[in-house]
Scaffold this motif. Structure first.
Motif, PDB file in Angstrom:
ATOM      1  N   VAL A 257       0.840  -1.206   0.000  1.00  0.00           N
ATOM      2  CA  VAL A 257       0.000   0.000   0.000  1.00  0.00           C
ATOM      3  C   VAL A 257       0.875   1.256   0.000  1.00  0.00           C
ATOM      4  O   VAL A 257       0.582   2.235  -0.672  1.00  0.00           O
TER       5      VAL A 257
ATOM      6  N   PHE B  16       1.811   2.626  -3.421  1.00  0.00           N
ATOM      7  CA  PHE B  16       0.824   3.149  -4.370  1.00  0.00           C
ATOM      8  C   PHE B  16       1.218   4.546  -4.829  1.00  0.00           C
ATOM      9  O   PHE B  16       1.529   5.398  -4.011  1.00  0.00           O
ATOM     10  N   PRO B  17       1.160   4.801  -6.121  1.00  0.00           N
ATOM     11  CA  PRO B  17       1.258   6.202  -6.534  1.00  0.00           C
ATOM     12  C   PRO B  17      -0.020   6.911  -6.087  1.00  0.00           C
ATOM     13  O   PRO B  17      -1.109   6.363  -6.229  1.00  0.00           O
TER      14      PRO B  17
ATOM     15  N   LEU C 169      -3.729   6.945   4.181  1.00  0.00           N
ATOM     16  CA  LEU C 169      -3.179   6.104   3.118  1.00  0.00           C
ATOM     17  C   LEU C 169      -1.665   6.029   3.203  1.00  0.00           C
ATOM     18  O   LEU C 169      -1.079   4.975   2.985  1.00  0.00           O
TER      19      LEU C 169
ATOM     20  N   VAL D 160      -1.607   9.378  -7.281  1.00  0.00           N
ATOM     21  CA  VAL D 160      -2.560   9.669  -8.347  1.00  0.00           C
ATOM     22  C   VAL D 160      -3.432   8.443  -8.649  1.00  0.00           C
ATOM     23  O   VAL D 160      -4.581   8.574  -9.038  1.00  0.00           O
ATOM     24  N   ALA D 161      -2.887   7.241  -8.434  1.00  0.00           N
ATOM     25  CA  ALA D 161      -3.625   6.038  -8.772  1.00  0.00           C
ATOM     26  C   ALA D 161      -4.897   5.867  -7.954  1.00  0.00           C
ATOM     27  O   ALA D 161      -5.803   5.155  -8.346  1.00  0.00           O
ATOM     28  N   VAL D 162      -4.966   6.509  -6.790  1.00  0.00           N
ATOM     29  CA  VAL D 162      -6.183   6.370  -6.002  1.00  0.00           C
ATOM     30  C   VAL D 162      -7.015   7.648  -6.043  1.00  0.00           C
ATOM     31  O   VAL D 162      -8.043   7.752  -5.380  1.00  0.00           O
ATOM     32  N   LEU D 163      -6.562   8.622  -6.842  1.00  0.00           N
ATOM     33  CA  LEU D 163      -7.170   9.952  -6.763  1.00  0.00           C
ATOM     34  C   LEU D 163      -8.669   9.961  -7.048  1.00  0.00           C
ATOM     35  O   LEU D 163      -9.458  10.481  -6.259  1.00  0.00           O
ATOM     36  N   SER D 164      -9.072   9.342  -8.156  1.00  0.00           N
ATOM     37  CA  SER D 164     -10.495   9.428  -8.493  1.00  0.00           C
ATOM     38  C   SER D 164     -11.339   8.584  -7.542  1.00  0.00           C
ATOM     39  O   SER D 164     -12.429   8.999  -7.130  1.00  0.00           O
ATOM     40  N   GLY D 165     -10.818   7.410  -7.159  1.00  0.00           N
ATOM     41  CA  GLY D 165     -11.548   6.589  -6.193  1.00  0.00           C
ATOM     42  C   GLY D 165     -11.687   7.298  -4.856  1.00  0.00           C
ATOM     43  O   GLY D 165     -12.750   7.287  -4.237  1.00  0.00           O
ATOM     44  N   MET D 166     -10.602   7.948  -4.418  1.00  0.00           N
ATOM     45  CA  MET D 166     -10.621   8.666  -3.154  1.00  0.00           C
ATOM     46  C   MET D 166     -11.594   9.848  -3.227  1.00  0.00           C
ATOM     47  O   MET D 166     -12.292  10.150  -2.260  1.00  0.00           O
ATOM     48  N   PHE D 167     -11.623  10.482  -4.380  1.00  0.00           N
ATOM     49  CA  PHE D 167     -12.526  11.619  -4.568  1.00  0.00           C
ATOM     50  C   PHE D 167     -13.986  11.196  -4.365  1.00  0.00           C
ATOM     51  O   PHE D 167     -14.736  11.833  -3.616  1.00  0.00           O
ATOM     52  N   THR D 168     -14.363  10.066  -4.986  1.00  0.00           N
ATOM     53  CA  THR D 168     -15.757   9.628  -4.823  1.00  0.00           C
ATOM     54  C   THR D 168     -16.023   9.148  -3.395  1.00  0.00           C
ATOM     55  O   THR D 168     -17.097   9.368  -2.859  1.00  0.00           O
ATOM     56  N   LEU D 169     -15.009   8.533  -2.782  1.00  0.00           N
ATOM     57  CA  LEU D 169     -15.174   8.076  -1.392  1.00  0.00           C
ATOM     58  C   LEU D 169     -15.442   9.268  -0.476  1.00  0.00           C
ATOM     59  O   LEU D 169     -16.385   9.262   0.329  1.00  0.00           O
TER      60      LEU D 169
END
Lengths: 277, 315
Positions: free
Chosen positions: A112, A115-116, A146, A118-127
């Protein structure tokens, strides 16, 4: 001091001077610029001529920057507290209890931390939006776990493994349960490690930029890195360099002081394990 | 109950679960779920303004043939440029940081008066927030009022000011320079810690035998610090491949310095194209994963050595 030829001594002295210049000059120059006024900033100087604090006054005049500092402190404190609490309990299990899948969990935690962002950026945004935490300090604190949590778990686990088992066994003999052992035995022994990881987690939270930029919307929710990056002056094209440098110096000096004071401990924390390989 | 496992025993698997589940739940929430969502969004046409309202588009965000032309990220020259920039940035900065880091550690490992202060001083660049270093250097590299131009002109090395960050040929090297400045102390720190584990007798013996310094370094020091070196390089490489703050603050979305992270965020946030941006993010994840696996396969640094310093460099 060992025998050293004059040539080697001169070479070493030169290397040390270059090292100091290279490391310290940019910060020195930022301090210098932050104390220049008006058009004075556009004349190149190597030495301070007058000490003026106009940029600092202007920076804090509106209260927006002070608010950003407060935001950064709040987020960092939240992150440090949550990481320490979650990391300590997890480290207790990972460092002291033998159970199936332990290695796998440690590797997953390590993965974990690779992780880059940016790779979780859109998922984190919706979360964060889904939880109703968009544009709030709580959302940022949650997102920062994270990076701080895997790091804290690793260092605390390494540390807890090095504690002598006998203390714990004596406590078990006395009938102490796992929670009692954690709170009464480990917590007091773990302070050095908790301070170290807490400090590093604090620095990570204090410096983070991408999430803070993306998950906050309004000035009053900004953290200091975003506030500095977005600092603009009266006109669109002329950047207020004096004020930017004043802001930079303001958020940097406490951090530099912390790092210097806790230098040994930080180095120990950062290099934990690495040198044993 | 064995002596080595402390409270361990058959019955304590339950205890372990109780102690671990809060941390696992949080990591699942902030890491696994967002990553899975990002990968999923990469196959959709979601938009940032209305993330709930989307349709599946398969691999169209990655590559799609339409009317005899190719579309998607893999057909986008900007993405390839970003990939090249990222690889150049990572290779150059990690190489320079490693070489300079070792040199710095050798100096700091020598005995001289005030060594403690110098060791503290070299940590300063590492302690400065990335955004602040980016701003400080952007000011020093300013085309009209920057002290770098003034200094170089005073030394007669250049005859007119250079627009370091605006010129496409100098922008990437300038950003690399700042990254090297900022993170070399981290590498030096790890190397210094490793150097201090090298037994003194080795050096004494070498001196008695009159072996030249460079030979001592190549044949004694280097092999002994190799494991720590491998760890430092892996971590620096991972950080360099996902670089965002420094580049974004110094040069914004400029193509000359655009890295994969900057590219993905631009699609995602600025262009509001969540599907395409998520696909770009997923590709970055794959690139980082691939490089990590390759590196680990080549070097196999001891896994237990990977403990403490994960976030140290990037922060």
């Amino acid at each position: 001091m060992t025998r050293r030829s004059p040539l080697a001594a001169a070479g070493l002295a030169l290397a040390v001077v270059l090292l100091l210049l290279w490391s310290l000059f940019p910060l020195y120059y930022a301090v210098l610029t932050s104390m220049e006024s008006g058009s004075g900033i556009f004349r190149i100087r190597w030495w301070p001529e007058a000490i003026e604090l106009g940029n600092y006054r202007a920076l804090f005049a509106t209260g927006a920057f002070g608010r950003s500092i407060l935001n950064s402190v709040l987020v960092a404190v939240l992150v440090v507290t949550a990481s320490a609490a979650l990391g300590l309990t997890a480290a207790h299990a990972l460092g002291r209890i033998r159970f199936p899948g332990r290695r796998l969990i440690l590797l997953a935690v390590l993965a974990v931390s690779m992780f880059p962002q940016v790779a979780v950026l859109s998922g984190m945004f919706t979360l964060i939006r889904g939880l109703g935490l968009y544009n709030s300090l709580w959302g940022l604190a949650l997102a920062y776990l994270l990076f701080t949590l895997p790091f804290t778990v690793w260092v605390l686990t390494t540390f807890i493994r090095e504690l002598p088992v006998e203390i714990e066994e004596a406590a078990i003999m006395d009938g102490a349960g796992p929670f009692t052992i954690l709170i009464r035995i480990f917590l007091p022994l773990m302070w050095p490690a908790i301070v170290t990881t807490g400090l590093i987690a604090f620095i990570i939270a204090w410096n983070e930029f991408l999430f803070a930029l993306t998950f906050t919307l309004t000035d009053d929710m900004r953290t200091v890195p975003v506030a500095i990056a977005l600092l603009t002056g009266g006109s669109q094209h002329e950047l207020p360099w004096g004020m930017i440098m004043a802001a930079s110096v303001t958020v940097t000096l406490p951090l530099v002081a912390l790092v210097l004071v806790f230098q040994r401990r930080l180095v120990a924390g950062l290099t934990a394990g690495a040198v044993k390989g | 109950m064995s002596a080595t496992t402390g409270a361990g025993g058959r019955g304590s698997t339950r205890t372990a679960a109780v102690f671990l589940s809060p941390m696992m739940a949080v990591l699942a929430l902030v890491a696994v779920w967002p990553l899975a969502r990002t990968i999923w969004f990469g196959f959709t046409d979601a938009s940032l303004t209305a993330p709930g309202d989307y349709g599946l588009v398969g691999f169209a965000n990655y590559l799609e043939a339409y009317d005899g032309a190719w579309y998607g990220i893999l057909a986008d020259p900007t993405w390839w440029r970003a990939l090249a920039n990222t690889l150049i940035f990572a290779a150059a900065s990690v190489t320079l940081e490693t070489v300079l880091g070792i040199a710095m550690a050798l100096v700091l490992n020598a005995e001289f008066r005030g060594r403690g202060w110098v060791r503290a001083a070299v940590l300063v660049p590492w302690a400065i927030p990335t955004v602040v270093s980016a701003k400080m250097w952007a000011w020093m590299l300013h085309d009209q009022f920057g002290i770098v131009n003034a200094g170089l002109m005073a030394l007669g090395l250049i005859d007119r000011p250079v627009a370091w960050l605006a010129d496409a040929t100098t922008a990437l090297p300038a950003v690399i320079l700042v990254d090297v400045w900022k993170t070399t102390p981290f590498v030096a720190l790890l190397m210094l810690a490793a150097l201090q584990t090298v037994p003194r007798d080795c050096y004494e013996a070498a001196r008695v035998d009159g072996i030249p310094a460079w030979k001592v370094f190549v044949f004694i020091t280097l092999p002994l610090i190799r494991p720590a070196l491998a760890v430092a390089v892996v971590f620096r490489l991972l950080d360099a491949l996902r670089v965002f703050d420094l580049v974004y603050v110094m040069t914004g979305n400029a193509e000359a310095t655009m890295t994969l992270s900057v590219h993905a965020r631009q699609q995602l946030v600025q262009f509001q194209d969540m599907g395409y941006g998520s696909a770009a993010s997923t590709l970055l994840f794959l690139v980082v994963g691939l490089v990590t696996i390759l590196w680990l396969a080549v070097l196999r640094p001891d896994r237990s050595a990977v403990a403490g310093q994960r976030e140290g460099a990037g922060a």
